[in-house]
Enzyme design. Structure first.
Site, PDB file in Angstrom:
ATOM      1  N   ASP A  45       0.783  -1.242   0.000  1.00 12.85           N
ATOM      2  CA  ASP A  45       0.000   0.000   0.000  1.00 12.85           C
ATOM      3  C   ASP A  45       0.812   1.288   0.000  1.00 12.85           C
ATOM      4  O   ASP A  45       0.251   2.371   0.168  1.00 12.85           O
ATOM      5  CB  ASP A  45      -0.957   0.010   1.201  1.00 12.85           C
ATOM      6  CG  ASP A  45      -0.216  -0.040   2.533  1.00 12.85           C
ATOM      7  OD1 ASP A  45       0.976  -0.387   2.542  1.00 12.85           O
ATOM      8  OD2 ASP A  45      -0.839   0.272   3.566  1.00 12.85           O
ATOM      9  N   GLU A  46       2.120   1.216  -0.202  1.00 10.99           N
ATOM     10  CA  GLU A  46       2.898   2.450  -0.264  1.00 10.99           C
ATOM     11  C   GLU A  46       4.148   2.276  -1.114  1.00 10.99           C
ATOM     12  O   GLU A  46       4.674   1.177  -1.260  1.00 10.99           O
ATOM     13  CB  GLU A  46       3.276   2.946   1.134  1.00 10.99           C
ATOM     14  CG  GLU A  46       4.127   1.987   1.939  1.00 10.99           C
ATOM     15  CD  GLU A  46       4.549   2.589   3.283  1.00 10.99           C
ATOM     16  OE1 GLU A  46       4.884   3.778   3.322  1.00 10.99           O
ATOM     17  OE2 GLU A  46       4.533   1.832   4.281  1.00 10.99           O
TER      18      GLU A  46
END
Length: 363
Positions: free
Chosen positions: A108-109
């Site tokens: 997610d990043e």
């Protein structure tokens, strides 16, 4: 001639409550409700929490029991890691429309170096806004972003206007930004280090900057030089799109503690099978096999063996961890077992940065 640090344009994109947001996306009935991805049973663990749940102080890594106590109407949802990975790949595809210099940190990043980008857009802030808009329009999810001239500052900045926001720290504002920043907001400074800094009179970046490198090395050893540099905006780490994978692993947390080696062997047989599949998908093998044991008192023990050849076969993995299991007496009842393979046969082969570990929760 390389680009100077002041000319670098780095974006850190961080999805907002990613696992929980995907669950709310796929099940509209969950929208606007406090949900936790993970186990809500006696031994359950929260993997992620929606922003509605965070208002009740429900956080990742919290026990399901405590989360339910904090938020009695909390809804628990079983993790679907394959779905999260699927969405993550679509998000990265958007990143690659702008630059090939993408360094994923997790599903997610990621960091993006857009100093020179495929759109020819000189504004990193506008690129970040466009990326976030595309993620929402194409996937229905919100993302936040931080923009600056280094990975360190961009990472901190991405958290400032969460959720669904972004923050730009231009080169000329970096020093003043860091001086005013509370010390616990510095990326990489956890609760223990922050507490130690408080005791030394260090409460913000300005306090940290006032300390000499010798003082910081005396109290924080090798990390002292790191702290001395970062508060002065000295952080030259490049965005690295290709990182050598260090390990492939699988582990299970159990609903009930295991007290017998017979039951442990059954679990290890299953974990060995999953690990074999992950090694096959990753197209790697390894020589070092490590058995991880977490006891009911949360103490963790590891036992390793180096083989004379590279392996990924389930039978060999299982026989090796079986030997490691009986290497010495089990100290207590066991709540988690894991197997990892390191010393991989990748050499110069480049692979994704993310350590390939699959967490499993029982409900």
């Amino acid at each position: 001639m390389g680009v100077s640090i002041n000319d670098k344009k780095i974006i850190h994109v961080d999805m907002d409550a990613f696992f929980a947001s995907v669950e709310q996306l796929d099940n509209p009935k969950l929208k606007g409700k406090p949900i936790a991805v993970g186990g809500g049973g006696e031994r359950g663990v929260v993997a992620a929490a929606s922003y509605e749940a965070r208002k009740f102080n429900v956080r990742s890594a919290m026990s399901g029991k405590q989360a339910k106590k904090n938020c009695p109407h909390l809804i628990f949802v079983k993790p679907r890691f394959e779905r999260y990975k699927e969405i993550s790949q679509k998000i990265r595809a958007i990143f690659y429309d702008y630059t090939d210099l993408v360094e994923p940190l997790s599903l997610d990043e990621a960091y993006l170096d857009v100093t020179e980008n495929k759109k020819g857009n000189p504004s990193a802030s506008l690129i970040a806004k466009e990326i976030r808009t595309r993620i929402f329009k194409e996937l229905g999810l919100n993302a936040s972003a931080g923009i600056s001239n280094s990975k360190f500052v961009a990472k901190i900045a991405s958290d400032i206007n969460k959720p669904n926001g972004q923050k730009t720290i231009p080169p000329e504002d970096v020093i003043s930004f860091l001086e005013e920043l509370p010390i616990e907001k510095f990326f990489g400074i956890g609760k223990v280090t922050a507490s130690k800094m408080y005791n030394l009179g260090i409460f913000n970046g300005k306090n940290l900057k006032d300390k000499s490198e010798e003082f910081l090395k005396q109290h924080f050893k090798n990390s002292g030089t790191h702290y001395y540099n970062i508060v002065r905006g000295i952080h030259h780490s490049e965005v690295k799109p290709n990182r050598i994978r260090k390990s492939v692993a699988a582990e299970h947390t159990f609903a009930k503690n295991l007290t017998s080696e017979i039951f442990m062997l059954k679990k290890l047989d299953k974990i060995s099978e999953e690990l074999e599949q992950r090694l096959i998908r990753s197209k790697v093998s390894g020589k070092t096999i490590t058995l991880k044991i977490k006891y009911s008192d949360f103490k963790t023990q590891t036992r390793s063996k180096i083989l004379p050849y590279f392996v990924k076969n389930k039978a060999i993995l299982f026989e090796t961890v079986k030997e490691l299991l009986f290497q010495e007496k089990i100290l207590n009842s066991v709540r988690l077992l894991g197997i990892s393979v390191t010393n991989l046969n990748i050499h110069s082969k480049k692979t994704e940065k993310i350590i390939d570990i699959q967490l499993k929760f029982e409900f």
